[in-house]
Write a protein that holds these residues in place. Structure first.
Motif, PDB file in Angstrom:
ATOM      1  N   THR A 211       0.820  -1.219   0.000  1.00 18.83           N
ATOM      2  CA  THR A 211       0.000   0.000   0.000  1.00 18.83           C
ATOM      3  C   THR A 211       0.852   1.267   0.000  1.00 18.83           C
TER       4      THR A 211
ATOM      5  N   LYS B 239       3.366   4.299  -1.110  1.00 13.00           N
ATOM      6  CA  LYS B 239       3.504   5.080  -2.345  1.00 13.00           C
ATOM      7  C   LYS B 239       4.710   4.638  -3.164  1.00 13.00           C
ATOM      8  N   ASN B 240       5.775   4.202  -2.457  1.00 10.90           N
ATOM      9  CA  ASN B 240       7.002   3.836  -3.183  1.00 10.90           C
ATOM     10  C   ASN B 240       7.041   2.341  -3.555  1.00 10.90           C
TER      11      ASN B 240
ATOM     12  N   VAL C  63      -1.076   1.728   4.661  1.00 12.64           N
ATOM     13  CA  VAL C  63      -1.901   2.929   4.508  1.00 12.64           C
ATOM     14  C   VAL C  63      -3.350   2.491   4.774  1.00 12.64           C
TER      15      VAL C  63
ATOM     16  N   GLN D 105      -5.727  -4.227  -1.240  1.00 14.76           N
ATOM     17  CA  GLN D 105      -4.784  -3.748  -2.246  1.00 14.76           C
ATOM     18  C   GLN D 105      -4.346  -4.872  -3.190  1.00 14.76           C
TER      19      GLN D 105
END
Ligand SMILES: [Zn+2]
Length: 269
Positions: free
Chosen positions: A177, A179-180, A207, A225
């Protein structure tokens, strides 16, 4: 069934409110939690938890960070713990060449010894691999009788493919989850019958809980996810990954059953 296949529930981070953490997990639909015992004291504590709650199961092993502590005595200790049917896996063990908290030869030796004991006792092995993909793949290839779980997968596609050739399992954590996160390809390439879900709590909270203490209830975010990346209904993903966890850890389906785990996995797919 939603199963958190990797949580360090014996960690002091859960000392103040462990029962509430578990209550939230059950309320969120989590049906089983594998409690990781990554050091001698932790493994004993994990087993105590597993004995106190039928939905909890334990692992026992020594983390690559502490591999310098591995000795002949450790082998005896681990074999003794594995006599208990509620200790369903060896680990986590593996190689961590990022931190190098233990010398690499010591890491390799402890890893190989734990793989040997796992093969003898018919348990799968929970693998921690960090910046050591080729070495982990080579060592696993030397132990073909062992079923591995590549835990909190964040390695390269080479290790993923090497593992899948040997029908190992791949477990995804809250990292999916972030961003990177760049490894949706790994989520898609893992066959549905080899996929597992985990939190790795208290670390790596997904997240929208990132940066806080992680806990088994948050495995719902991991499931959502992974299902989104694979373009499948989350209920289906939960059902399939639950079956996978039951198979690889040889968990009994009856809650509270104290029967010894069968020594041969039931291949139901
Ligand atoms: Zn872990």
């Amino acid at each position: 069934m939603l199963i958190d296949t990797h949580c360090h529930l014996a960690d002091p981070a859960y000392e103040p409110d462990r029962q509430q953490v578990l209550d939230r997990a059950w309320a969120a639909g989590v049906g089983r939690v594998i409690v990781i015992g990554e050091a001698p004291g932790r493994a004993v504590a994990a087993l105590e938890l597993a004995r106190s709650e039928p939905r909890l199961f334990a692992t026992a092993g020594i983390h690559p960070h502490d591999a310098r502590d591995w000795s002949a005595g450790s082998e005896t200790w681990l074999r003794d713990l594995l006599r208990d049917a509620r200790v369903v896996a060896v680990g986590e063990t593996g190689l961590d060449f990022h931190y190098d908290h233990s010398p690499r030869p010591a890491q390799r030796h402890a890893f190989e010894s734990q793989l040997t004991i796992a093969a003898e006792t018919g348990r799968p092995v929970v693998i921690h691999a960090r910046e050591a993909d080729d070495d982990v793949a080579a060592i696993l290839a030397n132990h073909p009788a062992v079923t591995a779980i590549l835990h909190s997968f964040s390695s390269g596609m080479g290790l993923l493919r090497a593992g899948l050739v040997h029908r190992h399992y791949v477990s995804f954590s809250g990292m999916v989850t972030f961003k990177n996160w760049r490894l949706d390809e790994a989520i898609r390439e893992t066959p549905l019958d080899r996929l597992l879900l985990e939190t790795d709590g208290p670390y790596l909270a997904p997240v929208p809980h990132r940066g806080k203490r992680n806990e088994p209830a948050f495995v719902t975010h991991v499931a959502a996810q992974v299902a989104a990346v694979r373009g499948m209904p989350v209920e289906e993903l939960i059902a399939q990954t639950g079956q996978n966890a039951m198979r690889v850890f040889q968990l009994q389906s009856g809650v509270g059953s104290q029967e010894p785990a069968p020594q041969t996995p039931a291949f139901d797919s």
